[in-house]
Design an enzyme around this catalytic site. Structure first.
Site, short mmCIF file in Angstrom:
data_model
loop_
_atom_site.label_atom_id
_atom_site.label_comp_id
_atom_site.label_asym_id
_atom_site.label_seq_id
_atom_site.Cartn_x
_atom_site.Cartn_y
_atom_site.Cartn_z
N GLN A 53 1.15 -9.44 -6.34
CA GLN A 53 0.95 -10.59 -6.64
C GLN A 53 1.78 -11.64 -7.16
O GLN A 53 1.75 -12.77 -7.26
CB GLN A 53 -0.52 -10.68 -7.06
CG GLN A 53 -1.70 -10.59 -5.96
CD GLN A 53 -1.68 -11.39 -4.92
OE1 GLN A 53 -1.23 -12.62 -4.92
NE2 GLN A 53 -2.35 -10.98 -3.67
N THR B 116 13.10 5.58 11.31
CA THR B 116 14.01 4.33 11.41
C THR B 116 13.43 3.26 10.60
O THR B 116 12.43 2.73 10.71
CB THR B 116 14.15 4.29 12.77
OG1 THR B 116 14.76 5.35 13.34
CG2 THR B 116 15.40 3.08 13.06
N ASN C 37 -4.99 -9.91 -8.34
CA ASN C 37 -5.11 -10.77 -7.39
C ASN C 37 -6.09 -11.68 -7.06
O ASN C 37 -6.23 -12.51 -6.12
CB ASN C 37 -4.97 -9.84 -5.98
CG ASN C 37 -5.96 -8.68 -5.93
OD1 ASN C 37 -6.26 -7.86 -7.11
ND2 ASN C 37 -6.66 -8.56 -4.94
N HIS D 236 4.65 -10.09 2.14
CA HIS D 236 3.88 -10.94 2.79
C HIS D 236 3.16 -11.78 1.78
O HIS D 236 2.61 -12.86 2.13
CB HIS D 236 2.96 -10.48 3.98
CG HIS D 236 1.68 -9.90 3.55
ND1 HIS D 236 0.60 -10.47 3.07
CD2 HIS D 236 1.72 -8.55 3.08
CE1 HIS D 236 -0.24 -9.50 2.75
NE2 HIS D 236 0.47 -8.39 2.79
N THR E 110 0.56 -1.10 0.04
CA THR E 110 -0.06 0.08 -0.14
C THR E 110 0.83 1.28 0.06
O THR E 110 0.46 2.08 -0.80
CB THR E 110 -0.98 0.08 1.18
OG1 THR E 110 -1.87 -0.91 1.13
CG2 THR E 110 -1.67 1.47 1.45
N CYS F 87 -8.67 -7.74 0.64
CA CYS F 87 -8.88 -6.35 0.68
C CYS F 87 -10.46 -5.75 0.76
O CYS F 87 -10.70 -4.74 1.15
CB CYS F 87 -8.07 -5.57 -0.47
SG CYS F 87 -6.30 -6.12 0.00
#
Length: 417
Positions: free
Chosen positions: A204, A262, A173, A226, A92, A355
């Site tokens: 994807q 960071t 997807n 992921h 995203t 989603c």
């Protein structure tokens, strides 16, 4: 202090999900064992916990690990330089940075965007926001065919001198359709303006098909950890040398000044390891073969079951030239949402994109709308997605579970009449 809700069904029943068959790998994947080990090793290390921006030895060690992971990402997509890799919090943010970052530099000039009607919400929604907030931004949507492939002739016709950005996902997807990105880029270079920038969301595709940004000749590419057995909460954006982006966040000068904050060293290490694993073309091809074999076993098994019942019950959305793990099926007459809920303690799959599934008012997806699936068929559509970890035994059990649940729904409909 937040308390766990008493309405939490999972807590109430203390369900054991170890037996659950997982066929929702386009939503997320299980972290690879090597990815987990690399992250645990980092957590246990006494000399790599530092801030990568610090100039002392502890910081330098952390910086080394970040740079090592950056190189691993570079190699997985064959980028020319590791400095072309910007770490983000996921797909995203990468999509938002790519799109907003390109257009932001020229907000006072007319800018034209070409995209597809079934992009991820993190593409569609940032485009909508920019269009609503700036009258100088115009958007055109390219037509797609019934298999979810964009119409290249219509795409060519949409290009104009003012076209500043083209953003087309590498693969879909929901139905797994793989877009002709090389041809899209060729048309952009041939008919577009000299400063036209091309972005593709490859969230994807990574780990399911080989990605080579040099061959694609693309400017920006989104990577989401992921989706290919890396950790959640981390991703990357490939930014080809010479492409000028403006930051959309404000802080210090991390990640070439494009992504302040960071660095999440732990997650970045996991992403790097996940990319290293798919850089080995032999191992990647073995994964692809395994995903395709189990996907095809699942499809053929369901076809065989319903041939005895009614051969017209199942429609496959898309075609065989799609992602090796993705299967979108429409079962005439069923309610897909009810099917998912019926099997949710035995089989994990979805009605479409994860989603979209959690929305309060469940509506058919933009993908199914784009390929022309009528509402009645769209609400009867499920998505099944395998991984290289999926076993034949799991597939065979899934065939039985889906078949029985679908036939039960169909029988209840017949009884009502």
């Amino acid at each position: 202090m937040a308390l766990i809700s008493n309405d939490n069904v999972f807590d109430k029943q203390n369900r054991d999900i170890s037996h659950l068959i997982y066929l929702d790998n386009n939503a997320t994947t299980h972290e690879h064992e090597s990815v987990i080990e690399s992250m645990i090793h980092h957590l246990k290390s006494l000399n790599s916990f530092g801030n990568p921006s610090s100039s002392h030895l502890i910081g330098i060690q952390a910086r080394y690990l970040v740079d090592e992971a950056r190189e691993q990402v570079r190699m997985s997509i064959n980028a020319s330089d590791s400095n072309e890799i910007i770490f983000t919090s996921g797909g995203t943010e990468s999509n938002n940075l790519a799109i907003h970052g390109i257009l932001k530099a020229n907000f006072n000039k007319f800018q034209h965007i070409v995209t597809s009607p079934f992009e991820h919400p993190s593409v569609i929604n940032i485009i909508k926001y920019l269009q609503n907030s700036n009258k100088n931004i115009q958007v055109s949507f390219v037509q797609v065919n019934s298999n979810g492939i964009i119409d290249l002739e219509h795409f060519r016709q949409l290009l104009k001198p003012e076209t500043k950005l083209v953003t087309i996902m590498h693969s879909n997807n929901e139905i797994g359709s793989i877009q002709p990105i090389e041809e899209i880029v060729r048309l952009c270079r041939q008919y577009g303006s000299s400063d036209l920038v091309i972005h593709s969301d490859a969230s994807q595709s990574m780990g399911k098909i080989a990605i080579d940004v040099s061959n694609l000749n693309i400017d920006l590419l989104t990577i989401c950890s992921h989706k290919f057995h890396g950790p959640k909460g981390v991703g990357a954006l490939y930014v080809r040398q010479g492409i000028k982006l403006e930051t959309i966040l404000y802080g210090a000068q991390h990640e070439r000044g494009l992504r302040p904050g960071t660095e999440n060293v732990l997650a970045i290490i996991g992403l790097g390891k996940a990319c290293q694993l798919i850089s080995n073309k032999y191992l990647l091809n073995k994964r692809i073969e395994q995903m395709k074999r189990t996907r095809d076993r699942l499809y053929q098994g369901l076809i065989n079951q319903f041939n005895q019942y009614d051969a017209n019950v199942i429609i496959r959305n898309g075609n065989e030239k799609c992602l090796s793990n993705t299967l979108s099926l429409t079962f005439h007459g069923i309610n897909a949402k009810q099917l998912v809920n019926k099997l949710n303690d035995r089989l994990a799959f979805s009605t479409g994109s994860a989603c979209h599934e959690d929305t309060q008012h469940h509506s058919i997806s933009t993908t199914l709308q784009a390929i022309g699936l009528p509402y009645k068929l769209a609400r009867s559509t499920i998505r099944l997605s395998t991984s290289y970890m999926t076993t034949d035994d799991e597939i065979d059990q899934a065939i039985i579970l889906i078949t029985n649940a679908v036939k039960e729904q169909l029988s209840s409909l017949i009884d009502e009449y």
